[in-house]
Scaffold this motif. Structure first.
Motif, PDB file in Angstrom:
ATOM      1  N   HIS A 138       0.833  -1.207   0.000  1.00  0.00           N
ATOM      2  CA  HIS A 138       0.000   0.000   0.000  1.00  0.00           C
ATOM      3  C   HIS A 138       0.873   1.267   0.000  1.00  0.00           C
ATOM      4  O   HIS A 138       0.648   2.185  -0.790  1.00  0.00           O
ATOM      5  N   GLU A 139       1.878   1.296   0.870  1.00  0.00           N
ATOM      6  CA  GLU A 139       2.782   2.449   0.955  1.00  0.00           C
ATOM      7  C   GLU A 139       3.588   2.614  -0.335  1.00  0.00           C
ATOM      8  O   GLU A 139       3.820   3.721  -0.814  1.00  0.00           O
ATOM      9  N   TYR A 140       3.997   1.496  -0.907  1.00  0.00           N
ATOM     10  CA  TYR A 140       4.750   1.507  -2.157  1.00  0.00           C
ATOM     11  C   TYR A 140       3.904   2.130  -3.279  1.00  0.00           C
ATOM     12  O   TYR A 140       4.374   3.009  -4.013  1.00  0.00           O
ATOM     13  N   MET A 141       2.661   1.703  -3.432  1.00  0.00           N
ATOM     14  CA  MET A 141       1.796   2.212  -4.491  1.00  0.00           C
ATOM     15  C   MET A 141       1.514   3.708  -4.294  1.00  0.00           C
ATOM     16  O   MET A 141       1.508   4.482  -5.256  1.00  0.00           O
ATOM     17  N   ARG A 142       1.292   4.131  -3.055  1.00  0.00           N
ATOM     18  CA  ARG A 142       1.059   5.553  -2.771  1.00  0.00           C
ATOM     19  C   ARG A 142       2.296   6.371  -3.142  1.00  0.00           C
ATOM     20  O   ARG A 142       2.204   7.452  -3.716  1.00  0.00           O
ATOM     21  N   THR A 143       3.475   5.841  -2.831  1.00  0.00           N
ATOM     22  CA  THR A 143       4.726   6.543  -3.120  1.00  0.00           C
ATOM     23  C   THR A 143       4.956   6.654  -4.625  1.00  0.00           C
ATOM     24  O   THR A 143       5.392   7.697  -5.115  1.00  0.00           O
TER      25      THR A 143
END
Length: 159
Positions: A138-143
């Motif tokens: 999730h954090e990767y996709m947001r970044t």
């Protein structure tokens, strides 16, 4: 972007009179000043009557490349490219005596020179890292979305 910030750091190691960085992002303009630019401005703040000895175009955007051309400097270096054409207003180049350089593909010799600057602590890539994330989908996709939108330049995933 990252190419421009690296270019500012490299040029900061060369004797220049005034080093001006241009970008659309206020955050990147702040980073440019921290990296050694004497002045950092938005492209719309550049007056076409300003005279620049050397322009190094790093954006790769059509508008950025057209602005670089319209400033008709003594030397114009393209360190970026785009896959579309750009408009060159020849009337701005009349009597400008502009020499254009396109360094082309980066060679291993170029990398060695930059690595030498880094090893002598003359380059600081840490200013480019604006976000550190943990391995989390999730954090990767947001970044990734933040990078694409231009909100951040680089992120590091810490394992």
């Amino acid at each position: 972007g990252s190419m421009g910030i690296c270019t500012v750091q490299i040029l900061n190691n060369i004797d220049t009179s005034i080093l001006v960085a241009a970008d659309l992002s206020d955050e990147r303009l702040e980073i440019a000043v921290k990296s050694g630019a004497d002045k950092a401005v938005k492209p719309r703040m550049i007056d076409l009557l300003d005279k620049f000895d050397i322009i190094i175009e790093c954006s790769g955007s059509i508008r950025g490349q057209e602005l670089a051309c319209s400033l008709a400097p003594g030397v114009l270096i393209f360190s970026s490219y785009n896959t579309k054409g750009i408009t060159i207003r020849q009337n701005l180049w009349f009597d400008a005596h502009t020499t254009i350089y396109n360094p082309g593909i980066v060679t291993s010799e170029n990398f060695r020179k930059v690595a030498g600057l880094y090893n002598r602590k003359l380059l600081d890539p840490s200013v480019l890292v604006q976000k550190r994330i943990k391995p989390n989908r999730h954090e990767y996709m947001r970044t990734i979305k933040e990078i694409k939108s231009g909100k951040i330049i680089k992120a590091i995933m810490e394992w």
